[in-house]
Design an enzyme around this catalytic site. Structure first.
Site, mmCIF file in Angstrom:
data_model
loop_
_atom_site.group_PDB
_atom_site.id
_atom_site.type_symbol
_atom_site.label_atom_id
_atom_site.label_comp_id
_atom_site.label_asym_id
_atom_site.label_seq_id
_atom_site.Cartn_x
_atom_site.Cartn_y
_atom_site.Cartn_z
ATOM 1 N N HIS A 113 0.794 -1.402 0.027
ATOM 2 C CA HIS A 113 0.122 -0.072 -0.036
ATOM 3 C C HIS A 113 0.763 1.129 -0.011
ATOM 4 C CE1 HIS A 113 -3.987 -2.042 1.848
ATOM 5 N NE2 HIS A 113 -3.083 -2.713 0.854
ATOM 6 N N GLU A 158 1.033 3.923 2.005
ATOM 7 C CA GLU A 158 1.619 4.308 3.177
ATOM 8 C C GLU A 158 2.705 3.499 3.802
ATOM 9 O OE1 GLU A 158 -2.729 5.736 3.078
ATOM 10 O OE2 GLU A 158 -1.466 3.728 2.577
ATOM 11 N N CYS A 187 -5.957 2.368 5.736
ATOM 12 C CA CYS A 187 -6.490 1.218 6.043
ATOM 13 C C CYS A 187 -5.969 0.624 7.334
ATOM 14 C CB CYS A 187 -6.366 -0.117 4.953
ATOM 15 S SG CYS A 187 -4.748 -0.665 4.893
ATOM 16 N N CYS A 196 -2.082 -0.096 7.334
ATOM 17 C CA CYS A 196 -1.366 1.087 7.029
ATOM 18 C C CYS A 196 -1.427 1.820 8.447
ATOM 19 C CB CYS A 196 -1.820 2.018 5.931
ATOM 20 S SG CYS A 196 -1.609 0.965 4.358
#
Length: 165
Positions: free
Chosen positions: A62, A64, A92, A95
């Site tokens: 992801h 991040e 999410c 993250c």
């Protein structure tokens, strides 16, 4: 964070957020997911990241997490205290956990969970699952060999030269 709070932010902070948004847009154009992140310390960009889940076949790639990995590598430390993260979307659960573990001090985001849900990125079930006791979660799990597993914890606990984190 609502749009009205933008008035209190510096032009530099808004610029970092715009950079995260631009990264998310560029990533969509190049075949990735619509997420971008920028990590800043002392007014300077330390690292960036975009969503590489499908490109890398890595469900943890992801924006991040990628930015955190890049920042930790750039700074030579796992402790990102004093850093801020600007991310195109509210993180999410994975993250968000990584942001806490990295000790990032402040987070700014553009889209929120509801915006993400509307385009097919719905993480609400993970938040719901985390709140349940392990036996009630959809992910079947069973604790085994706990005494054997505990040995590593004892070794860690007794280690005098450990590098705590």
């Amino acid at each position: 964070m609502s749009d009205t709070s933008e008035n209190g932010l510096s032009g530099q902070a808004l610029g970092f957020m715009r950079q995260a948004i631009e990264l998310s847009e560029e990533n969509v154009r190049s075949g990735g997911g619509p997420f971008g992140a920028v990590i800043v310390r002392d007014g300077r960009v330390i690292a960036t990241g975009t969503n590489g889940v499908t490109r890398l076949n890595d469900p943890t790639a992801h924006a991040e997490v990628t930015a955190i990995r890049n920042a930790a590598r750039a700074l030579g430390t796992f402790d990102l205290s004093g850093c801020e993260i600007y991310t195109s979307c509210e993180p999410c659960p994975m993250c968000l956990g990584a942001i806490y573990w990295a000790r990032i001090g402040k987070m700014y985001y553009g889209n929120d969970q509801e915006d993400a849900r509307r385009i097919g990125f719905d993480d609400s079930f993970i938040y719901e699952e985390i709140a349940l006791p392990p036996p009630q979660r959809r992910l079947r799990s069973c604790r085994i060999l706990s005494e054997e597993a505990r040995k590593a914890f004892v070794l860690w606990d007794e280690k005098s030269d450990k590098r705590e984190y």
